[in-house]
Design a protein around this motif. Structure first.
Motif, PDB file in Angstrom:
ATOM      1  N   VAL A  80      12.720 -16.274  -9.148  1.00  0.00           N
ATOM      2  CA  VAL A  80      11.692 -16.389  -9.331  1.00  0.00           C
ATOM      3  C   VAL A  80      12.162 -15.646 -10.442  1.00  0.00           C
ATOM      4  N   SER A  81      10.848 -15.047 -11.588  1.00  0.00           N
ATOM      5  CA  SER A  81      11.297 -14.223 -13.279  1.00  0.00           C
ATOM      6  C   SER A  81      10.102 -13.299 -13.074  1.00  0.00           C
ATOM      7  N   VAL A  82      10.308 -12.294 -13.572  1.00  0.00           N
ATOM      8  CA  VAL A  82       9.562 -11.570 -13.327  1.00  0.00           C
ATOM      9  C   VAL A  82       7.893 -11.310 -13.563  1.00  0.00           C
ATOM     10  N   ASP A  83       8.127 -12.556 -14.954  1.00  0.00           N
ATOM     11  CA  ASP A  83       6.628 -12.944 -15.017  1.00  0.00           C
ATOM     12  C   ASP A  83       6.321 -13.589 -13.716  1.00  0.00           C
ATOM     13  N   GLY A  84       6.306 -14.250 -12.704  1.00  0.00           N
ATOM     14  CA  GLY A  84       6.517 -14.422 -11.067  1.00  0.00           C
ATOM     15  C   GLY A  84       6.434 -16.104 -11.865  1.00  0.00           C
ATOM     16  N   THR A  85       7.046 -16.297 -12.342  1.00  0.00           N
ATOM     17  CA  THR A  85       7.598 -17.911 -12.698  1.00  0.00           C
ATOM     18  C   THR A  85       8.390 -18.251 -11.920  1.00  0.00           C
ATOM     19  N   VAL A  86       8.457 -19.857 -10.954  1.00  0.00           N
ATOM     20  CA  VAL A  86       9.206 -19.549  -9.740  1.00  0.00           C
ATOM     21  C   VAL A  86      10.131 -21.300 -10.278  1.00  0.00           C
ATOM     22  N   TYR A  87      10.891 -21.039 -10.219  1.00  0.00           N
ATOM     23  CA  TYR A  87      12.132 -22.287  -9.915  1.00  0.00           C
ATOM     24  C   TYR A  87      12.805 -22.955  -8.934  1.00  0.00           C
ATOM     25  N   THR A  88      12.871 -24.066  -8.601  1.00  0.00           N
ATOM     26  CA  THR A  88      13.285 -24.975  -7.541  1.00  0.00           C
ATOM     27  C   THR A  88      14.452 -25.918  -8.255  1.00  0.00           C
ATOM     28  N   GLY A  89      15.381 -26.463  -7.739  1.00  0.00           N
ATOM     29  CA  GLY A  89      16.306 -26.597  -7.663  1.00  0.00           C
ATOM     30  C   GLY A  89      16.301 -28.205  -6.613  1.00  0.00           C
ATOM     31  N   SER A  90      16.864 -29.427  -6.678  1.00  0.00           N
ATOM     32  CA  SER A  90      16.778 -29.980  -5.746  1.00  0.00           C
ATOM     33  C   SER A  90      18.074 -31.384  -5.536  1.00  0.00           C
ATOM     34  N   ALA A  91      18.034 -32.379  -4.357  1.00  0.00           N
ATOM     35  CA  ALA A  91      18.670 -32.135  -4.751  1.00  0.00           C
ATOM     36  C   ALA A  91      18.354 -34.178  -5.263  1.00  0.00           C
ATOM     37  N   ASP A  92      17.378 -34.224  -5.651  1.00  0.00           N
ATOM     38  CA  ASP A  92      16.491 -34.842  -6.666  1.00  0.00           C
ATOM     39  C   ASP A  92      16.780 -35.285  -7.905  1.00  0.00           C
ATOM     40  N   CYS A  93      17.645 -34.118  -8.080  1.00  0.00           N
ATOM     41  CA  CYS A  93      18.643 -33.541  -9.253  1.00  0.00           C
ATOM     42  C   CYS A  93      17.622 -32.805 -10.923  1.00  0.00           C
ATOM     43  N   ARG A  94      16.345 -32.478 -10.233  1.00  0.00           N
ATOM     44  CA  ARG A  94      15.667 -32.347 -11.114  1.00  0.00           C
ATOM     45  C   ARG A  94      15.062 -30.597 -10.702  1.00  0.00           C
ATOM     46  N   ILE A  95      14.945 -29.769 -11.802  1.00  0.00           N
ATOM     47  CA  ILE A  95      14.507 -28.032 -11.981  1.00  0.00           C
ATOM     48  C   ILE A  95      13.159 -28.391 -11.813  1.00  0.00           C
ATOM     49  N   ARG A  96      12.367 -27.881 -10.738  1.00  0.00           N
ATOM     50  CA  ARG A  96      10.698 -28.337 -11.581  1.00  0.00           C
ATOM     51  C   ARG A  96      10.646 -26.750 -11.915  1.00  0.00           C
ATOM     52  N   VAL A  97       9.394 -26.432 -12.756  1.00  0.00           N
ATOM     53  CA  VAL A  97       9.110 -24.740 -12.728  1.00  0.00           C
ATOM     54  C   VAL A  97       6.921 -24.631 -12.112  1.00  0.00           C
ATOM     55  N   TRP A  98       7.288 -24.102 -11.576  1.00  0.00           N
ATOM     56  CA  TRP A  98       6.229 -23.353 -10.853  1.00  0.00           C
ATOM     57  C   TRP A  98       5.005 -21.944 -11.277  1.00  0.00           C
ATOM     58  N   GLY A  99       4.099 -22.792 -11.461  1.00  0.00           N
ATOM     59  CA  GLY A  99       3.682 -20.930 -12.056  1.00  0.00           C
ATOM     60  C   GLY A  99       1.790 -21.516 -11.168  1.00  0.00           C
ATOM     61  N   LYS A 100       1.261 -19.692 -11.777  1.00  0.00           N
ATOM     62  CA  LYS A 100       0.307 -19.581 -11.023  1.00  0.00           C
ATOM     63  C   LYS A 100      -1.085 -19.125 -12.230  1.00  0.00           C
ATOM     64  N   PRO A 101      -1.077 -19.872 -12.615  1.00  0.00           N
ATOM     65  CA  PRO A 101      -2.689 -19.240 -14.221  1.00  0.00           C
ATOM     66  C   PRO A 101      -3.407 -18.603 -13.465  1.00  0.00           C
ATOM     67  N   LEU A 102      -3.864 -17.938 -13.875  1.00  0.00           N
ATOM     68  CA  LEU A 102      -5.192 -16.174 -13.358  1.00  0.00           C
ATOM     69  C   LEU A 102      -6.818 -17.689 -13.010  1.00  0.00           C
ATOM     70  N   SER A 103      -6.600 -18.871 -13.424  1.00  0.00           N
ATOM     71  CA  SER A 103      -7.573 -19.733 -12.436  1.00  0.00           C
ATOM     72  C   SER A 103      -7.914 -20.714 -11.153  1.00  0.00           C
ATOM     73  N   GLU A 104      -6.535 -20.236 -11.128  1.00  0.00           N
ATOM     74  CA  GLU A 104      -5.836 -21.405 -10.414  1.00  0.00           C
ATOM     75  C   GLU A 104      -5.779 -19.529  -8.821  1.00  0.00           C
ATOM     76  N   LYS A 105      -5.711 -20.475  -7.686  1.00  0.00           N
ATOM     77  CA  LYS A 105      -5.394 -20.258  -6.580  1.00  0.00           C
ATOM     78  C   LYS A 105      -3.829 -20.634  -5.911  1.00  0.00           C
TER      79      LYS A 105
END
Length: 373
Positions: A261-286
């Motif tokens: 997780v970065s200082v701005d709250g962006t989350v990165y996940t790495g998987s056995a499916d060979c992908r890295i996914r990027v997750w965020g929480k916009p102000l408009s989202e819960k």
């Protein structure tokens, strides 16, 4: 800084000691360059003495080029082979010294070393053993990750649980506070049928529980959240203040091995499916939402690390390469800019310390990377 002076002194040893590793590069000039040092776990390695031996570890013959040939290497170009010598200052043996070390974490003046299910705590200055905890019950399985938040220690385990510890102010020993999910959270959620989800055929469980080994933990001190990932393919979000589970996301199509997780709250996940996914929480989202999917690795992603400001992401996989991702000015996600090559087996762990990147591999070596000019 102390890390810089250590690196400088380590390089200086090359003039007085035989080198135990040779590294040559012959790729085209990239926009950024990285210098590589190598520390082998083998005690009987011998120096390279011929040009044939030197060429055997060149990037042209590196196995990672076979899986990711289109990605440029970022190592610094030099007409000569870079010889680096490593010096072992001391060796720490856990109490269960027949078991592999599964996790290393530094917190202030302490070093936490997990050996299977046991966690040993050492003083960084004297290297003396201060405490050992979680050493009574081997049924919890190996410790996969250790992190810190709000004066508590969090450990991820193969038995699907996250354990929370605190240091006693009187005895200075680590005491178990609770496990995640907490008993109160379990009791509160268990009443409603909607809180149960299918985890496999004919089996349901509460969505706040991990259904398989917890493989990684990450903390964002800015928002007080703890992130956990598991072989059950999920990403869970916990609030550090009351230890409640806030979200559970099916993050990948296969086991999730790493989280950052970065200082701005962006989350990165790495998987056995060979992908890295990027997750965020916009102000408009819960809840956290998927921002981007990064696809360049050809095999399971095992490790992730971010630089200090979160502008550069490093990912290590079974394809033997460390990919370097950088944030584009015109986008809110990362693009791959090159690869760091040198390991000849799977990358298992990555740690960023100041301007250094440390990579551990199944080839029994640790490499130290420093960005060049």
């Amino acid at each position: 800084m102390r890390v810089r002076s250590w690196l400088a002194s380590r390089r200086a040893t090359n003039s007085t000691q035989d080198s135990n590793f040779s590294f040559s590069n012959n790729q085209s000039q990239p926009p950024k360059q990285y210098h590589a040092s190598d520390a082998s776990s083998s005690s009987d390695s011998t120096p390279s003495t011929t040009s044939t031996e030197t060429s055997s570890v060149s990037l042209q013959s590196n196995l990672s080029l076979q899986t990711l040939p289109s990605i440029p290497s970022l190592q610094k170009i030099t007409p000569e082979t870079l010889n680096v010598s490593s010096l072992c200052l001391d060796s720490l043996k856990p109490q269960q010294n027949h078991l592999p070390v599964t996790c290393l974490v530094v917190q202030d003046n302490l070093l936490y070393a997990a050996s299977s299910h046991e966690i040993n705590v050492y003083d960084r200055a004297s290297l003396s053993l201060i405490d050992s905890f979680n050493d009574k019950d081997s049924s919890v399985g190996s410790v996969k990750s250790v992190t810190f938040c709000d004066g508590k220690i969090f450990s991820a385990h193969q038995d699907c649980k996250i354990r929370v510890w605190k240091v006693s102010s009187t005895t200075k020993h680590h005491k178990l506070v609770t496990t995640l999910p907490t008993p109160n959270d379990l009791l509160r959620r268990s009443v409603l049928p909607k809180n149960y989800v299918n985890v496999r055929r004919h089996k349901k469980m509460l969505w706040i529980k991990h259904a398989d080994a917890v493989t990684g933990l990450a903390v964002n001190d800015n928002n007080g959240l703890i992130y956990s990932v598991s072989w059950d393919k999920s990403l869970k979000v916990w609030r550090a203040s009351d230890l409640q589970c806030l979200e559970s996301i099916k993050a990948h199509e296969d086991a999730v091995n790493a989280v950052a997780v970065s200082v701005d709250g962006t989350v990165y996940t790495g998987s056995a499916d060979c992908r890295i996914r990027v997750w965020g929480k916009p102000l408009s989202e819960k809840r956290h939402v998927l921002v981007a999917t990064l696809e360049k690795h050809k095999s399971a992603v095992n490790a992730l690390a971010l630089n200090d400001d979160g502008s550069v992401l490093f990912s290590g996989a079974c394809d033997r390469s460390i990919l370097v991702w950088e944030r584009e000015d015109s986008a809110n996600h990362m693009v791959v800019t090159g690869a760091l090559r040198g390991h000849n087996k799977a990358i298992l762990t990555l740690i960023n310390v100041s301007d250094l990147l440390l990579s551990g591999s199944a080839d029994q070596t640790v490499r130290i990377w420093k960005e060049g000019a």
